[in-house]
Design a protein around this motif. Structure first.
Motif, PDB file in Angstrom:
ATOM      1  N   THR A  58       5.922   3.200   1.238  1.00  0.00           N
ATOM      2  CA  THR A  58       5.062   1.917   0.752  1.00  0.00           C
ATOM      3  C   THR A  58       5.162   0.997   2.008  1.00  0.00           C
ATOM      4  OG1 THR A  58       5.469   2.103  -1.418  1.00  0.00           O
ATOM      5  CG2 THR A  58       4.843  -0.006  -0.754  1.00  0.00           C
ATOM      6  N   THR A  59       3.624   0.447   2.423  1.00  0.00           N
ATOM      7  CA  THR A  59       3.801  -0.310   3.464  1.00  0.00           C
ATOM      8  C   THR A  59       3.732  -1.678   2.815  1.00  0.00           C
ATOM      9  OG1 THR A  59       2.594   0.896   4.952  1.00  0.00           O
ATOM     10  CG2 THR A  59       2.273  -1.188   5.243  1.00  0.00           C
ATOM     11  N   VAL A  86       0.669  -1.431  -0.016  1.00  0.00           N
ATOM     12  CA  VAL A  86      -0.094  -0.012   0.152  1.00  0.00           C
ATOM     13  C   VAL A  86       0.803   1.294  -0.035  1.00  0.00           C
ATOM     14  CG1 VAL A  86      -1.829   1.371   1.259  1.00  0.00           C
ATOM     15  CG2 VAL A  86      -1.743  -1.413   1.245  1.00  0.00           C
ATOM     16  N   THR A  87       0.650   1.982  -0.763  1.00  0.00           N
ATOM     17  CA  THR A  87       1.345   3.361  -0.979  1.00  0.00           C
ATOM     18  C   THR A  87       0.213   4.566  -1.074  1.00  0.00           C
ATOM     19  OG1 THR A  87       3.250   2.752  -2.335  1.00  0.00           O
ATOM     20  CG2 THR A  87       2.775   5.004  -2.226  1.00  0.00           C
ATOM     21  N   LEU A  88       0.122   5.227  -0.038  1.00  0.00           N
ATOM     22  CA  LEU A  88      -0.895   6.105  -0.205  1.00  0.00           C
ATOM     23  C   LEU A  88      -0.639   7.548  -1.230  1.00  0.00           C
ATOM     24  CD1 LEU A  88      -1.294   6.868   3.887  1.00  0.00           C
ATOM     25  CD2 LEU A  88      -2.710   5.339   2.088  1.00  0.00           C
ATOM     26  N   GLN A 102      -5.544   4.950   6.947  1.00  0.00           N
ATOM     27  CA  GLN A 102      -5.954   4.957   5.646  1.00  0.00           C
ATOM     28  C   GLN A 102      -5.004   3.666   4.772  1.00  0.00           C
ATOM     29  OE1 GLN A 102      -4.745   7.267   7.485  1.00  0.00           O
ATOM     30  NE2 GLN A 102      -6.040   9.372   6.796  1.00  0.00           N
ATOM     31  N   VAL A 103      -4.161   3.330   5.391  1.00  0.00           N
ATOM     32  CA  VAL A 103      -3.382   2.029   5.153  1.00  0.00           C
ATOM     33  C   VAL A 103      -3.981   1.058   5.238  1.00  0.00           C
ATOM     34  CG1 VAL A 103      -1.435   0.736   5.545  1.00  0.00           C
ATOM     35  CG2 VAL A 103      -0.766   3.296   5.168  1.00  0.00           C
ATOM     36  N   VAL A 155       0.189   1.637  11.811  1.00  0.00           N
ATOM     37  CA  VAL A 155       0.207   2.234  10.556  1.00  0.00           C
ATOM     38  C   VAL A 155      -1.162   3.138  10.462  1.00  0.00           C
ATOM     39  CG1 VAL A 155       1.075   0.114   9.350  1.00  0.00           C
ATOM     40  CG2 VAL A 155      -1.662   0.337   9.470  1.00  0.00           C
ATOM     41  N   SER A 159      -4.941  -0.705  12.268  1.00  0.00           N
ATOM     42  CA  SER A 159      -4.240   0.626  12.555  1.00  0.00           C
ATOM     43  C   SER A 159      -3.600   0.637  13.822  1.00  0.00           C
ATOM     44  CB  SER A 159      -5.052   1.657  12.241  1.00  0.00           C
ATOM     45  OG  SER A 159      -4.424   2.868  12.230  1.00  0.00           O
TER      46      SER A 159
END
Length: 94
Positions: free
Chosen positions: A23-24, A15-17, A64-65, A61, A56
């Motif tokens: 990036t997670t 995941v990249t917001l 949003q992630v 994190v 979260s």
């Protein structure tokens, strides 16, 4: 409840917001605290919202992630976290 103390999930879809360069690619989960369970139960009106909040809180994190996780990664995290509750429920009262 025979869960390992911690679990690392390698995300199938990192995941990249939007607008973020970080990036997670994995989640490091652990046993949730009672406070985290309580706050997650109050965080949303749906099970998805409450579970995303719990992920979260526990993984450290941004919300949003957690909300952007792919379904399989989300389900793997939820399965681990619900293993710490008596009835497998992460929200509400026992």
């Amino acid at each position: 409840m025979n869960q390992p103390d911690t679990k690392t999930i390698s995300l199938r879809k990192p995941v990249t917001l939007k607008g973020d360069s970080v990036t997670t690619s994995s989640l490091d989960l652990r046993e949730p605290t009672v406070d985290e369970l309580d706050r997650a139960s109050q965080a949303g009106e749906t099970g998805y919202a409450s579970n995303a909040a719990l992920i979260s809180f526990v993984a450290g994190v941004p919300l949003q992630v957690a909300r952007a996780l792919g379904k399989r990664d989300y389900e793997e995290a939820v399965k681990y976290l619900t293993g710490f509750t008596l009835d497998g429920q992460t929200t509400g009262e026992a």
